[in-house]
Design a protein around this motif. Structure first.
Motif, PDB file in Angstrom:
ATOM      1  N   HIS A  52      19.902  56.201  -8.018  1.00 57.88           N
ATOM      2  CA  HIS A  52      20.293  54.908  -7.443  1.00 57.88           C
ATOM      3  C   HIS A  52      19.833  54.794  -5.988  1.00 57.88           C
ATOM      4  CE1 HIS A  52      23.795  51.762  -7.044  1.00 57.88           C
ATOM      5  NE2 HIS A  52      22.591  51.229  -6.862  1.00 57.88           N
ATOM      6  N   HIS A 112      16.924  52.127  -4.383  1.00 61.97           N
ATOM      7  CA  HIS A 112      17.076  51.203  -3.252  1.00 61.97           C
ATOM      8  C   HIS A 112      16.001  51.458  -2.189  1.00 61.97           C
ATOM      9  CE1 HIS A 112      21.202  49.132  -3.412  1.00 61.97           C
ATOM     10  NE2 HIS A 112      21.022  49.661  -4.624  1.00 61.97           N
ATOM     11  N   CYS A 124      24.484  44.828  -3.974  1.00 59.35           N
ATOM     12  CA  CYS A 124      24.343  45.847  -5.009  1.00 59.35           C
ATOM     13  C   CYS A 124      25.547  45.796  -5.941  1.00 59.35           C
ATOM     14  CB  CYS A 124      24.234  47.221  -4.347  1.00 59.35           C
ATOM     15  SG  CYS A 124      24.288  48.591  -5.519  1.00 59.35           S
TER      16      CYS A 124
END
Ligand code: ZN
Length: 172
Positions: free
Chosen positions: A55, A59, A132
């Motif tokens: 994750h 990003h 997010c």
């Protein structure tokens, strides 16, 4: 109805090494959609990438690679994200460049610069509830830097090879 196999299902995952693979090229009119397989773990032989690292790198690297291609008008990032099997990432470009021989230099340059960009990051982009869907599962920039260093090793290795890493396919 016969279900058409996705190209990636024909890849022999038992012979897959860490590497940067050109997974597929899809063409529609003047646009070529190029999918790169950034394989950071050897399936079944190495630990999968943790959710936190996936994750966080998603990003950071997505931000980096979009920044690196912003100035060019012949290539744009369509998508970057983790594979469901947690052994790597897909990086998808749209490009008007139709000469496949140019893809290697083009994507090498973008990958190399993007790794450098991530290594210089001081914060994880979009780490908040507004931008997010699950920002509490994100790690720190150190997690992304570690992944960028691993990816850069493969990018350098690919440069030494003078081409993308090569798949072995399951024989039909
Ligand atoms: Zn997120």
């Amino acid at each position: 109805m016969k279900i058409k196999n996705s190209v990636s299902f024909n890849v022999d995952h038992s012979r897959l090494k860490r590497g940067i693979y050109l997974s597929r090229i899809d063409t529609m009119k003047d646009i070529n959609t190029v999918t790169l397989d950034l394989r950071l773990r050897v399936p079944y032989k190495e630990d999968i990438i943790s959710n936190k690292e996936l994750h966080t790198f998603e990003h950071c690297f997505a931000t980096a690679v979009r920044n690196m291609t912003e100035e060019t008008d012949s290539v744009a990032v369509a998508y970057f994200g983790p594979m469901g099997c947690q052994t790597g990432y897909y990086l998808v470009f749209n490009t008007t460049e139709s000469d496949e021989h140019r893809y290697f230099d083009m994507f090498y340059d973008i990958l190399k610069k993007s790794c450098g960009y991530v290594k210089g990051m001081t914060e994880v982009p979009a780490k908040n509830e507004l931008q997010c869907g699950n920002c509490y599962s994100l790690g720190e920039t150190a997690d992304a830097v570690k992944a960028a260093e691993e990816l850069e090793e493969l990018v350098d290795e690919m440069k030494q090879l003078g081409g993308f890493h090569k798949y072995s396919f399951i024989e039909d």
